[in-house]
Scaffold this active site. Structure first.
Site: not given
Ligand code: ATP
Ligand code: MG
Length: 567
Positions: A33, A266, A276
């Site tokens: 994104e 992750r 982010k």
């Protein structure tokens, strides 16, 4: 690649290819994104997806999942592309945007409405989550009591089609209506309790312009975008595991190509935050100097700090692909980096905290040049000339007036080697009125030119140095971890991770003295400053003023000994 070394994802794909699933095709994607810069966690996903596509002779897409115009920006799109190229992941011409699929997603939404599988709901977002319910602990079990149906759940197909059209036409204000999938308000998985597919947002989109005032949610856009692109394996991180039933449900209802979602753990690293949202906060509130601040674990920050793609690739390789979360020591990344820089970084002499040395028995105006090896790990890198003269700089910490037993460097009366040049002995210590040492007097042994005495006598230390007359000045920026805690998110209830920011993560050294060959160094060039660590030229350098970033230290045995003494 031997089959024994396959991780679980590669095993699944190998099986699928053998079975001829998807006609034996392998097609992966990286779907960021664009709401911030790429960080090192993303790098793991990029390299995994890209690597698999290569290994299986497949294709790899870059797709921006740009469904949230309030938070997204073209700057971030450009940054992701730049950073992916730098990392070595090439999507060729396969660059896609979820925003380009908005029309198709809209049509598919209508298809679900017509099939009685979606409805327009007037509940607010708070009411929606209240009606959906939540997981509760009963004894030592976690259960999810059934939710409550929305009063709008049984609207007719006609009414839903009409309202959805009017949502699109801009008749309703933000937040007043949503389109929801009609699944099961008692489903044990909360994601399946009539999830929102569209929300009203009167905000133009960075790519689609002002065409839309309703936007698809991530869950509605993501799987269908994978399907449109004929992705075969949709690899994502574990937090999407309980979204998989929904991913599958949408594709099954639409009856379109059905990629397989596979989740892995992750990448987490000590002393870093990988979100982010948090990185944006650091930037916006000025805790760092920007997205590419060398203390940031964004790819842009790591690059500016002097990290190489190879070091990041090696970290990703070593940490592997697993189903269980673990935290990787930051030191492992530094280790990978040193391994790489050791091979590629040219050596140079730089004195970061200069102490003047006069070689008393050296002729006043004489200059000699000594040969210095550019890279002992790569002899093809050759040698360079380093000028030597009567006045030198050495590192202040390389001298002690009253040295402890295990300090082997320069001290009164002691002889050391000046790297590549000669042996020199300290004869006198000059102090200012406050007692600070301002200069040393030494004598050199003319017979030791090049660094060895003809009688073969040994010295215990070799120091780096720079000729004062030839030295160039530079600023050197030394970095420590941005956070004081291994897990920066470990804070007391109600406190922010900002509490764990290290106030001393940047130390700027002015007046550092470099050997003259560094005058031609360019932004991004890597060097090993002998005995001091790896450094690289910062883009803020100008021809008049060089600025170096310390990328990573060499292992510092002395610091370890000192630590041992303190205990
Ligand atoms: P962030 O919280 O940093 O915004 P995200 O997962 O929301 O992370 P996306 O832009 O959606 O960010 O991520 C793109 C891809 O990168 C996703 O497939 C995601 O799973 C993957 N990814 C993100 N963070 C990591 C990580 N730490 N390790 C591995 N993959 C990651
Ligand atoms: Mg995200």
């Amino acid at each position: 690649m031997s089959e024994a070394s396959l991780d679980f994802i590669r095993e699944i794909i190998t099986e699928d290819v053998k079975k001829g699933k998807n006609g034996g095709r392998v097609h992966t994607r990286f779907p960021p994104e664009p709401n911030g810069y790429m960080h090192i966690g993303h790098a793991k996903s990029v390299l995994l997806n890209y690597g698999i596509a290569k290994e299986f002779n497949g294709k790899f897409n870059l797709r921006f999942d740009d469904t949230n115009p309030e938070k997204e920006d073209q700057e971030y799109v450009d940054a992701f592309k730049r950073d992916m190229h730098w990392l070595g992941a090439d999507w060729e011409d396969r660059e896609f945007y979820a925003a380009d699929y908005f029309d198709r997603l809209y049509d598919w939404a209508e298809q679900l409405i017509r099939a009685g599988k979606a409805y327009v709901c007037d509940l607010s977002s708070e009411e929606i989550s209240e009606y959906r319910g939540k997981a509760v602990k009963v004894g030592d079990k976690i259960i999810t009591p059934p939710g409550k149906d929305s009063p709008y759940r049984n609207r007719s197909v006609e009414e839903n089609l009409d309202l959805f059209l009017r949502m699109r036409a801009g008749e309703f204000p933000n937040g007043s209506k949503t389109l929801r999938a009609k699944i099961d308000m008692a489903h044990p998985n909360l994601n399946m309790r009539d999830p929102v597919m569209y929300r009203i947002l009167h905000t133009p989109h960075q790519r689609a312009g002002d065409k839309w005032c309703i936007y698809p949610t991530y869950d509605w856009a993501h799987g269908q975008s994978d399907s449109i692109e004929e992705i075969t394996h949709s690899i994502c991180t574990l937090e999407f595991e309980n979204h998989r039933p929904l991913y599958d449900w949408y594709l099954d209802q639409l009856g379109i190509h059905h990629p397989q979602q596979i989740e892995f753990a992750r990448l987490r690293l000590t002393y870093t935050v990988m979100s982010k949202r948090l990185l944006l906060q650091l930037v916006q509130e000025g805790h760092v100097r920007g997205w590419d601040d060398p203390r940031m674990h964004t790819i842009a920050g790591l690059r500016r700090r002097g990290y190489t793609p190879e070091a990041i690739q090696e970290l990703v390789k070593r940490t592997g692909v697993t189903k269980t979360e673990s935290i990787v020591e930051f030191e492992l990344l530094e280790y990978c980096l040193r391994q790489d820089l050791n091979k590629r970084a040219q050596r140079a002499m730089a004195v970061l905290d200069p102490l003047k040395v006069t070689i008393a028995n050296y002729p006043d105006n004489q200059v000699e040049e000594f040969d210095a090896v550019n890279n002992p790990e790569d002899l093809s890198a050759g040698t360079r000339k380093v000028p030597f003269s009567k006045m030198l700089y050495i590192e202040r910490e390389d001298f002690m007036e009253n040295p402890p037993k295990d300090f082997f460097r320069l001290a009164p009366g002691r002889e050391v080697r000046l790297r590549y040049a000669c042996l020199a002995r300290c004869t006198n210590v000059v102090k200012d009125a406050s007692g600070k040492i301002v200069e040393l007097h030494c004598t050199f042994d003319p017979a030791s030119r090049g660094g060895e005495a003809p009688d073969g006598r040994k010295v215990k230390a070799t120091l780096h140095w720079v000729s004062a007359k030839h030295a160039i000045d530079a600023e050197v920026r030394r970095y420590e971890h941005l956070f004081t805690k291994e897990d920066p998110l470990d804070v007391e209830e109600g406190k922010s991770f900002l509490e764990n920011i290290n106030p001393n993560s940047l130390i700027v050294l002015q007046g550092c003295k470099l050997e003259p060959s560094l005058a031609s160094a360019k932004s991004g060039d890597h060097f090993q400053f002998e005995r001091k660590g790896y450094f690289c030229v910062d883009p803020e350098s100008t021809s008049g003023k060089l600025v170096f970033n310390r990328t990573v230290t060499l292992r510092d045995e002395w610091a370890k000994i000192q630590k041992g003494q303190k205990k």
